[in-house]
Design a protein around this motif. Structure first.
Motif, PDB file in Angstrom:
ATOM      1  N   VAL A 181      35.044 -56.138 -62.786  1.00 55.74           N
ATOM      2  CA  VAL A 181      33.753 -55.454 -62.940  1.00 55.74           C
ATOM      3  C   VAL A 181      32.965 -55.525 -61.628  1.00 55.74           C
ATOM      4  O   VAL A 181      32.326 -54.545 -61.224  1.00 55.74           O
ATOM      5  N   LEU A 182      33.018 -56.677 -60.984  1.00 58.01           N
ATOM      6  CA  LEU A 182      32.288 -56.852 -59.723  1.00 58.01           C
ATOM      7  C   LEU A 182      32.800 -55.883 -58.661  1.00 58.01           C
ATOM      8  O   LEU A 182      32.009 -55.259 -57.934  1.00 58.01           O
ATOM      9  N   LEU A 183      34.121 -55.731 -58.575  1.00 60.90           N
ATOM     10  CA  LEU A 183      34.688 -54.806 -57.591  1.00 60.90           C
ATOM     11  C   LEU A 183      34.291 -53.364 -57.892  1.00 60.90           C
ATOM     12  O   LEU A 183      33.977 -52.595 -56.975  1.00 60.90           O
ATOM     13  N   THR A 184      34.313 -53.003 -59.164  1.00 62.84           N
ATOM     14  CA  THR A 184      33.906 -51.649 -59.544  1.00 62.84           C
ATOM     15  C   THR A 184      32.431 -51.423 -59.241  1.00 62.84           C
ATOM     16  O   THR A 184      32.045 -50.365 -58.707  1.00 62.84           O
ATOM     17  N   ASN A 191      29.787 -46.544 -52.358  1.00 66.86           N
ATOM     18  CA  ASN A 191      30.172 -45.133 -52.200  1.00 66.86           C
ATOM     19  C   ASN A 191      29.210 -44.154 -52.860  1.00 66.86           C
ATOM     20  O   ASN A 191      28.792 -43.168 -52.244  1.00 66.86           O
ATOM     21  N   ASP A 192      28.864 -44.421 -54.121  1.00 66.99           N
ATOM     22  CA  ASP A 192      28.075 -43.450 -54.886  1.00 66.99           C
ATOM     23  C   ASP A 192      26.578 -43.534 -54.627  1.00 66.99           C
ATOM     24  O   ASP A 192      25.865 -42.538 -54.786  1.00 66.99           O
ATOM     25  N   ASN A 199      22.486 -43.881 -46.893  1.00 65.41           N
ATOM     26  CA  ASN A 199      22.955 -43.779 -45.510  1.00 65.41           C
ATOM     27  C   ASN A 199      24.279 -43.035 -45.468  1.00 65.41           C
ATOM     28  O   ASN A 199      25.348 -43.632 -45.314  1.00 65.41           O
ATOM     29  N   PRO A 200      24.239 -41.703 -45.576  1.00 67.54           N
ATOM     30  CA  PRO A 200      25.479 -40.918 -45.616  1.00 67.54           C
ATOM     31  C   PRO A 200      26.322 -41.030 -44.346  1.00 67.54           C
ATOM     32  O   PRO A 200      27.531 -40.775 -44.385  1.00 67.54           O
ATOM     33  N   THR A 201      25.708 -41.389 -43.230  1.00 72.03           N
ATOM     34  CA  THR A 201      26.454 -41.473 -41.964  1.00 72.03           C
ATOM     35  C   THR A 201      27.054 -42.859 -41.729  1.00 72.03           C
ATOM     36  O   THR A 201      27.650 -43.100 -40.678  1.00 72.03           O
ATOM     37  N   ALA A 202      26.887 -43.774 -42.664  1.00 73.21           N
ATOM     38  CA  ALA A 202      27.382 -45.142 -42.481  1.00 73.21           C
ATOM     39  C   ALA A 202      28.907 -45.157 -42.420  1.00 73.21           C
ATOM     40  O   ALA A 202      29.589 -44.345 -43.064  1.00 73.21           O
ATOM     41  N   LYS A 207      29.662 -49.608 -45.467  1.00 70.39           N
ATOM     42  CA  LYS A 207      29.482 -49.321 -46.888  1.00 70.39           C
ATOM     43  C   LYS A 207      30.130 -50.411 -47.742  1.00 70.39           C
ATOM     44  O   LYS A 207      29.564 -50.856 -48.747  1.00 70.39           O
ATOM     45  N   ILE A 208      31.318 -50.842 -47.336  1.00 72.17           N
ATOM     46  CA  ILE A 208      31.999 -51.910 -48.079  1.00 72.17           C
ATOM     47  C   ILE A 208      31.191 -53.199 -48.026  1.00 72.17           C
ATOM     48  O   ILE A 208      31.039 -53.898 -49.032  1.00 72.17           O
ATOM     49  N   LEU A 209      30.636 -53.521 -46.840  1.00 74.20           N
ATOM     50  CA  LEU A 209      29.853 -54.742 -46.686  1.00 74.20           C
ATOM     51  C   LEU A 209      28.608 -54.709 -47.570  1.00 74.20           C
ATOM     52  O   LEU A 209      28.274 -55.705 -48.237  1.00 74.20           O
ATOM     53  N   VAL A 210      27.922 -53.568 -47.596  1.00 71.05           N
ATOM     54  CA  VAL A 210      26.730 -53.433 -48.439  1.00 71.05           C
ATOM     55  C   VAL A 210      27.097 -53.618 -49.915  1.00 71.05           C
ATOM     56  O   VAL A 210      26.409 -54.318 -50.662  1.00 71.05           O
TER      57      VAL A 210
END
Length: 326
Positions: A181-184, A191-192, A199-202, A207-210
């Protein structure tokens, strides 16, 4: 706290593959441990005949046929869990992470009957526990399996280590499910939400870190809630499915109807969630049916009627055709 830390580490480093490995190991441990618990319960507590004799003498209502509202309540629970379990977001994510279609089909073939075996064993243990530990109140009854496992473990070394393996598997199962659940959740945030709107340009790494950092923050909040549980495990279990079931129209209708409109889906999901939550906290259960199903009905009506009145662009309809393969 130790196992939560381990969960965060292997989820951060290993992703869904690490979850699959832990699922395999904890599944083997659970299967062995729960069957040993059943064998020990039959040997030391007398099995089902003893439990049936006890219930006939001291709690005959447990052997009686349920009344109409009771049947409606149980049937609605079956619908609630059946539909809700089919749309688990982390279970859907695992479908996309399968190595091949053959592997996925083989996995689902086993999953079709395995829950009946594992849950059925625990159900029998619970029936035996009625005679083994009589007179438990609601809160105490949620500790029944632990009490029986402790009693069985004290009999000899074989059952002791089997129960150690059982509870190690239980902890691993909880941790691996929470990690899925945490990964999802982290993927949705990265992403979504963050990658699409904030921040669409990230870069992908950012994005993964956030997503991971927000996931860690969510775990801290949930640990606090778990430390001071607001209700019984059963009530929390039901509430989870009453909320989870609201995503069913989006996933199920979205697979077969290319006119399903995203705004109607969101409006239905939001309305159904709010309505089901209000009924749950206000303890309103018309006809003995769980509030999540009433919320789902309203959700479904809004999805269908809204999609019929809202127009879908040709590009969106073409994209839907490609996704659902029509």
């Amino acid at each position: 706290m130790f196992f939560i830390t381990i969960m965060l580490i292997y989820g951060w480093l290993g992703g869904m593959r690490s979850v699959a490995y832990t699922d395999t190991m904890q599944g083997i441990a659970l299967l062995f441990g729960v069957f040993m618990l059943l064998i020990g319960s039959i040997i030391y507590f007398g099995g089902l005949p003893t439990a049936a004799d006890y219930m006939q003498a001291y709690a005959p209502e447990k052997l009686g046929v349920p009344d109409g509202p009771g049947v409606a309540n149980w049937f609605s629970l079956l619908l609630l869990v059946g539909i809700g379990a089919a749309v688990y977001p982390h279970a859907v994510q695992r479908i996309f992470s399968a190595k091949s279609e053959k592997t996925l089909k083989r996995s689902f073939t086993q999953m079709a009957w395995m829950p009946f075996l594992t849950a059925g064993v625990v159900f029998i243990v619970g029936i035996i526990g009625i005679a083994a530990f009589p007179g438990l109140d609601t809160a105490e009854s949620e500790q029944l399996v632990g009490m029986m496992a402790s009693a069985v473990a004290n009999q000899n070394a074989l059952f002791y280590w089997a129960m150690v393996l059982l509870f190690g598997g239980v902890i691993a199962a909880i941790v691996s499910t929470a990690d899925s659940v945490l990964l999802t959740f982290s993927s949705i945030v990265s992403n979504d939400l963050y990658g699409r709107y904030i921040n669409p340009t990230a870069s992908q790494n950012k994005k993964i870190l956030v997503g991971k950092l927000v996931g860690v923050a969510a775990v801290v909040l949930l640990v606090i809630i778990a430390w001071f549980p607001p209700a019984t495990l059963y009530q929390i279990f039901v509430l989870k499915f009453e909320l989870l079931i609201q995503v069913a129209p989006a996933l199920i209708l979205g697979l077969y109807w290319n006119r399903l409109h995203p705004k109607a889906v969101f409006a239905g999901m939001l309305t159904g969630t709010v309505f089901a939550s209000y009924m749950t906290f206000a303890n309103i259960t018309p006809l003995g049916i769980f509030s999540g199903l009433w919320g789902l009905l309203i959700n479904l009506l809004i999805c269908v009627i809204g999609s019929l009145f809202m127009s879908v662009s040709a590009a969106e309809e073409e994209e839907a055709d490609q996704v659902i393969g029509m």
